[in-house]
Design an enzyme around this catalytic site. Structure first.
Site, PDB file in Angstrom:
ATOM      1  N   ASN A 152      -9.895 -17.015  26.098  1.00 48.27           N
ATOM      2  CA  ASN A 152      -8.400 -17.008  25.408  1.00 48.27           C
ATOM      3  C   ASN A 152      -8.342 -15.904  24.527  1.00 48.27           C
ATOM      4  OD1 ASN A 152      -6.384 -17.689  23.598  1.00 48.27           O
ATOM      5  ND2 ASN A 152      -6.787 -19.664  23.216  1.00 48.27           N
ATOM      6  N   HIS A 184      -0.386 -19.686  28.905  1.00 52.27           N
ATOM      7  CA  HIS A 184      -1.428 -19.306  27.996  1.00 52.27           C
ATOM      8  C   HIS A 184      -2.530 -19.836  28.464  1.00 52.27           C
ATOM      9  CE1 HIS A 184      -3.663 -18.264  24.482  1.00 52.27           C
ATOM     10  NE2 HIS A 184      -3.616 -19.490  24.055  1.00 52.27           N
ATOM     11  N   CYS A 234      -0.869 -17.481  19.615  1.00 52.72           N
ATOM     12  CA  CYS A 234      -0.730 -17.038  21.250  1.00 52.72           C
ATOM     13  C   CYS A 234       0.347 -17.198  21.744  1.00 52.72           C
ATOM     14  CB  CYS A 234      -1.783 -18.430  21.745  1.00 52.72           C
ATOM     15  SG  CYS A 234      -3.286 -18.595  21.091  1.00 52.72           S
TER      16      CYS A 234
HETATM   17  O1  UT7 Z   1      -4.674 -21.063  22.007  1.00 48.72           O
HETATM   18  C1  UT7 Z   1      -4.982 -22.159  21.045  1.00 48.72           C
HETATM   19  C2  UT7 Z   1      -6.249 -22.108  20.301  1.00 48.72           C
HETATM   20  N1  UT7 Z   1      -6.944 -23.227  20.401  1.00 48.72           N
HETATM   21  C3  UT7 Z   1      -7.449 -23.936  21.730  1.00 48.72           C
HETATM   22  O2  UT7 Z   1      -6.690 -23.844  22.599  1.00 48.72           O
HETATM   23  C4  UT7 Z   1      -8.514 -25.103  21.423  1.00 48.72           C
HETATM   24  C5  UT7 Z   1      -8.028 -26.409  21.901  1.00 48.72           C
HETATM   25  N2  UT7 Z   1      -9.150 -27.273  22.077  1.00 48.72           N
HETATM   26  C6  UT7 Z   1     -10.242 -27.195  22.822  1.00 48.72           C
HETATM   27  O3  UT7 Z   1     -10.037 -26.352  23.598  1.00 48.72           O
HETATM   28  C7  UT7 Z   1     -11.354 -28.184  22.615  1.00 48.72           C
HETATM   29  O4  UT7 Z   1     -10.889 -29.088  21.953  1.00 48.72           O
HETATM   30  C8  UT7 Z   1     -12.592 -27.586  22.540  1.00 48.72           C
HETATM   31  C9  UT7 Z   1     -13.027 -26.941  23.473  1.00 48.72           C
HETATM   32  C10 UT7 Z   1     -12.581 -26.605  21.322  1.00 48.72           C
HETATM   33  C11 UT7 Z   1     -13.670 -28.785  22.059  1.00 48.72           C
HETATM   34  O5  UT7 Z   1     -13.684 -29.641  23.262  1.00 48.72           O
HETATM   35  P1  UT7 Z   1     -13.495 -31.194  22.885  1.00 48.72           P
HETATM   36  O6  UT7 Z   1     -13.646 -31.894  24.349  1.00 48.72           O
HETATM   37  O7  UT7 Z   1     -12.535 -31.303  22.043  1.00 48.72           O
HETATM   38  O8  UT7 Z   1     -14.931 -31.414  21.965  1.00 48.72           O
HETATM   39  P2  UT7 Z   1     -14.846 -31.947  20.607  1.00 48.72           P
HETATM   40  O9  UT7 Z   1     -14.774 -30.926  19.544  1.00 48.72           O
HETATM   41  O10 UT7 Z   1     -14.695 -33.321  20.388  1.00 48.72           O
HETATM   42  O11 UT7 Z   1     -16.674 -31.761  20.766  1.00 48.72           O
HETATM   43  C12 UT7 Z   1     -17.471 -32.794  21.113  1.00 48.72           C
HETATM   44  C13 UT7 Z   1     -18.960 -32.398  21.057  1.00 48.72           C
HETATM   45  C14 UT7 Z   1     -19.224 -32.326  19.392  1.00 48.72           C
HETATM   46  O12 UT7 Z   1     -20.448 -32.943  19.079  1.00 48.72           O
HETATM   47  P3  UT7 Z   1     -20.604 -34.492  18.814  1.00 48.72           P
HETATM   48  O13 UT7 Z   1     -19.985 -34.602  17.397  1.00 48.72           O
HETATM   49  O14 UT7 Z   1     -19.839 -35.236  19.873  1.00 48.72           O
HETATM   50  O15 UT7 Z   1     -22.120 -34.667  18.701  1.00 48.72           O
HETATM   51  C15 UT7 Z   1     -19.302 -30.962  19.060  1.00 48.72           C
HETATM   52  O16 UT7 Z   1     -20.117 -30.741  17.895  1.00 48.72           O
HETATM   53  O17 UT7 Z   1     -19.468 -31.230  21.513  1.00 48.72           O
HETATM   54  C16 UT7 Z   1     -19.630 -30.151  20.251  1.00 48.72           C
HETATM   55  N3  UT7 Z   1     -19.560 -28.990  20.524  1.00 48.72           N
HETATM   56  C17 UT7 Z   1     -20.291 -28.321  21.542  1.00 48.72           C
HETATM   57  N4  UT7 Z   1     -21.492 -28.196  22.005  1.00 48.72           N
HETATM   58  C18 UT7 Z   1     -22.070 -27.183  22.704  1.00 48.72           C
HETATM   59  C19 UT7 Z   1     -18.497 -28.364  20.078  1.00 48.72           C
HETATM   60  N5  UT7 Z   1     -18.680 -26.788  20.474  1.00 48.72           N
HETATM   61  C20 UT7 Z   1     -19.767 -26.936  21.409  1.00 48.72           C
HETATM   62  C21 UT7 Z   1     -20.450 -26.005  22.080  1.00 48.72           C
HETATM   63  N6  UT7 Z   1     -21.308 -26.105  22.846  1.00 48.72           N
HETATM   64  N7  UT7 Z   1     -19.887 -24.556  21.905  1.00 48.72           N
END
Ligand code: UT7
Length: 330
Positions: free
Chosen positions: A287, A257, A117
């Protein structure tokens, strides 16, 4: 305002986005997710997905042609053609050579850079250095991605985040006193596994087992990436502004970004830039890796949000890990 004498100006931009829109509602029918979760956790509402057969080079070439025509630069006058992409059309040769052929930039040297990115900002800085050294008069810098081709469409943690698109910019040596004022870049390879495609390269050649495991697709530790992104983009922005002899108050517009609205809000807070000054389009595109910044710059220029004299701060973060920030005066 600044003691740094800029020598390279961004004279025009262009963008190319596939027509197909994939909404959060559409994703609800593909994986266990909800429009509400995606909007609240990421800020994304929809993203563009390239039609089957559309190449990274197709999107990149279209964006490049628009930027060239706005700059009134014939393609033969391009000396340097730099592409950033995480989704090259083939491993060999570089996709930048395919773009060179499509746009007819017959006198340019072309190369791909892979900094995920952060790639567009890394390449802007390379172009700046080449032009400042007198290696040419005109550079074409492109970020183009078909992220949909490397995403696991059954992994809800990644498939909701990414989209396809391309943006391009034409750069020229200039004596106007405007242009790229300062840059700051960094990488941390010790955190490479946080965001990677584990298989398909020399380290883990593709075989049946790895294909079944989907190790050729994107694997990501979202939460760790999130934290590192905020810190790196805010710190890099502060260093770039300091190098330019500016403060956050001097910034007219931040064009970061576009990964996650919460990353943008936290970065802006740490960087001391109010959200009203932060351009956001991730709700429409998700993204697009290295294409996000040139697409956003193009929209800002089109909407008149960037005017002659505007000070613009861009910051990026991505796999590698890589990060960087660039300060421009238009
Ligand atoms: O350009 C660089 C590229 N990468 C990024 O920018 C990614 C940076 N990270 C993020 O944007 C965030 O960490 C995410 C959007 C990927 C995830 O958000 P989060 O608030 O960090 O959520 P998490 O990974 O801590 O997950 C929380 C919950 C989990 O469930 P449990 O374990 O609490 O039951 C996940 O399984 O949300 C669940 N989850 C979803 N639920 C519904 C993860 N993805 C999804 C989804 N829909 N798409």
């Amino acid at each position: 305002m600044t003691s740094v004498r800029p020598s390279v100006e961004l004279v025009s931009t262009g963008r190319s986005l596939p027509d197909r829109v994939l909404t959060n509602k559409d994703l609800e029918g593909m994986v266990e997710t909800s429009d509400e979760w995606i909007r609240e956790r990421t800020g994304i509402r929809e993203r563009r997905i390239a039609a089957e057969g559309t190449l990274t080079a197709d999107l990149g070439a279209t964006a490049a042609e628009i930027a060239l025509s706005r700059a009134e630069v014939p393609p033969e006058e391009v000396d340097i053609l730099l592409l950033s992409t995480a989704t090259p059309d083939r491993w060999l040769p570089s996709t930048s050579c395919d773009i060179q052929s499509k746009v007819g930039a017959t006198n340019a040297f072309a190369s791909d850079l892979h900094a995920a990115c952060s790639g567009f900002l890394y390449n802007l800085s390379l172009a700046e250095a080449y032009l400042a050294m007198g290696r040419g008069e005109v550079a074409l810098v492109i970020g183009a991605e078909v992220m949909s081709s490397i995403i696991d469409w059954e992994d809800r943690a990644t498939c909701v985040l990414f989209g396809d698109g391309a943006g391009a910019a034409v750069l020229r040596r200039s004596d106007t006193g405007r242009g790229i004022l300062a840059n700051d870049f960094g990488s941390d390879g010790t955190l490479a596994d946080l965001l990677c495609r584990p298989a398909g390269g020399v380290q883990a050649p593709l075989d049946k087992e790895r294909l079944i495991q989907k190790d050729h697709l994107v694997h990501m530790s979202g939460r760790e990436i999130f934290k590192a992104a905020v810190r790196a983009m805010a710190d890099s922005s502060a260093r770039a502004l300091e190098k330019a002899g500016l403060t956050p108050d001097d910034v007219d517009l931040m064009v970061p970004h576009q990964a996650n609205i919460r990353i943008l809000e936290a970065t802006a807070r740490y960087a001391g830039i109010p959200m009203e000054k932060v351009y956001v389009n991730l709700d429409r595109y998700g993204n697009m890796s290295s294409a996000t910044i040139p697409v956003a710059l193009d929209e800002c220029l089109e909407q008149g949000l960037i005017k002659p004299g505007s000070v613009v701060l861009s910051a990026a973060f991505g796999a590698g890990l890589t990060w960087g920030a660039t300060v421009f005066q238009f």
